[in-house]
Design a protein around this motif. Structure first.
Motif, short mmCIF file in Angstrom:
data_model
loop_
_atom_site.label_atom_id
_atom_site.label_comp_id
_atom_site.label_asym_id
_atom_site.label_seq_id
_atom_site.Cartn_x
_atom_site.Cartn_y
_atom_site.Cartn_z
N GLN A 50 3.93 4.35 49.10
CA GLN A 50 3.41 3.22 48.32
C GLN A 50 1.89 3.20 48.33
O GLN A 50 1.25 2.97 47.29
CB GLN A 50 3.98 1.91 48.88
CG GLN A 50 5.45 1.70 48.60
CD GLN A 50 6.07 0.60 49.44
OE1 GLN A 50 5.41 0.04 50.34
NE2 GLN A 50 7.31 0.27 49.17
N GLU A 100 15.35 -1.94 39.02
CA GLU A 100 14.38 -2.07 37.95
C GLU A 100 13.06 -1.43 38.32
O GLU A 100 12.43 -0.74 37.49
CB GLU A 100 14.16 -3.55 37.60
CG GLU A 100 13.18 -3.80 36.47
CD GLU A 100 13.58 -3.14 35.16
OE1 GLU A 100 12.68 -2.88 34.33
OE2 GLU A 100 14.78 -2.88 34.97
N GLU A 101 12.63 -1.61 39.56
CA GLU A 101 11.38 -0.99 40.01
C GLU A 101 11.52 0.53 40.05
O GLU A 101 10.59 1.25 39.67
CB GLU A 101 11.01 -1.51 41.41
CG GLU A 101 9.74 -0.93 41.99
CD GLU A 101 8.50 -1.20 41.15
OE1 GLU A 101 7.54 -0.40 41.24
OE2 GLU A 101 8.49 -2.20 40.40
N GLU A 118 16.58 -2.72 44.07
CA GLU A 118 15.28 -2.41 43.46
C GLU A 118 15.45 -1.49 42.25
O GLU A 118 14.57 -0.68 41.94
CB GLU A 118 14.36 -1.75 44.50
CG GLU A 118 13.93 -2.67 45.63
CD GLU A 118 13.02 -3.79 45.16
OE1 GLU A 118 12.35 -3.61 44.13
OE2 GLU A 118 12.98 -4.83 45.82
N THR A 174 13.37 4.95 47.90
CA THR A 174 13.65 3.53 47.66
C THR A 174 15.11 3.34 47.27
O THR A 174 15.77 2.40 47.73
CB THR A 174 12.74 2.98 46.54
OG1 THR A 174 11.37 3.17 46.92
CG2 THR A 174 12.99 1.49 46.32
N GLU A 175 15.62 4.22 46.44
CA GLU A 175 17.03 4.12 46.03
C GLU A 175 17.96 4.31 47.22
O GLU A 175 18.93 3.57 47.38
CB GLU A 175 17.33 5.19 44.97
CG GLU A 175 18.76 5.13 44.45
CD GLU A 175 19.07 6.22 43.46
OE1 GLU A 175 20.22 6.29 42.98
OE2 GLU A 175 18.16 7.03 43.15
N LEU A 213 17.35 1.05 49.56
CA LEU A 213 17.62 -0.30 49.06
C LEU A 213 18.69 -0.36 47.96
O LEU A 213 19.16 -1.44 47.62
CB LEU A 213 16.33 -0.93 48.53
CG LEU A 213 15.18 -1.02 49.55
CD1 LEU A 213 13.92 -1.50 48.87
CD2 LEU A 213 15.56 -1.93 50.71
#
Length: 218
Positions: free
Chosen positions: A119, A173-174, A171, A163-164, A167
């Motif tokens: 990030q 959409e992000e 998340e 991230t996938e 989470l």
């Protein structure tokens, strides 16, 4: 600058040792006494230390060499050697080292550290990319190994993947936005489209599974 002829044999030998060690990490770890570092890693350290005194060697070569050593040490389970090599690589190419560092953290079971690294790198590279678009050239490269667009793309793809996995659809959409941003940066790179397609397939599979569970409970 060109590599002096006297250095070429050293570099060739170092590369051969690196490749050999990468394909035999288990043997390297088994051969190392508990109180000493692995022999192959020690062999690589000597030419690396010599390279520090040779200003003609490029930052690209130094970065790639240290990154190879970090990967080999990680595969052999020598965390301290890997961390040291990664720090040395970051001196010459902080963004390439950042990608490897995030991967090492993820594989070591520290997902939050890996996500935070990526990030922060995404934020830094996005700002650099925007500033270079606003200004009309003449700026030094941000990395000796890849242009800023490629580094941004690699960072986005890895961040989206982690991230996938961490989470899931929370998340979604992000993650979708990360893939679209990567596609805008590198529209001709097939890996970008493959990773985007894999993500969409995963979303569809999970949605169908959720719908099936609802049908069963009715």
């Amino acid at each position: 600058a060109d590599v002096p002829p006297v250095v070429e044999p050293i570099l060739a030998m170092r590369t051969a040792i690196l490749r050999m060690a990468e394909h035999s990490a288990a043997a390297v770890a088994a051969a190392a006494p508990p109180h000493k570092g692995p022999p192959a890693l020690g062999y690589r350290t000597c030419p690396l230390n010599l390279a520090d005194d040779l200003s003609e060697l490029t930052a690209r070569g130094l970065s790639q060499t240290w990154l190879r050593q970090a990967k080999s040490a990680r595969a052999a389970g020598h965390v301290e050697s890997a961390t040291h090599a990664l720090a040395q690589a970051a001196v010459h190419d902080i963004y390439a080292a950042g990608l490897v560092g995030a991967k090492m953290a993820w594989e070591a079971g520290r997902p939050h550290e890996a996500l935070l690294r990526l990030q922060q790198q995404r934020k830094s590279l996005t700002a650099l990319h925007q500033s270079r678009r606003d200004e009309d050239g003449g700026q030094p490269p941000v990395s000796p190994t890849a242009p800023v667009e490629v580094l941004c793309t690699r960072t986005l793809l890895r961040l989206a993947k982690y991230t996938e996995e961490q989470l899931g659809d929370a998340e979604a959409e992000e993650i979708r936005k990360m893939h679209l941003e990567a596609n805008n940066l590198s529209p001709n790179w097939e890996k970008v489209h493959y990773q985007h397609g894999r993500f969409l397939d995963g979303v569809l599979v999970r949605a169908l599974a959720a719908a099936k569970r609802k049908e069963v409970t009715k």
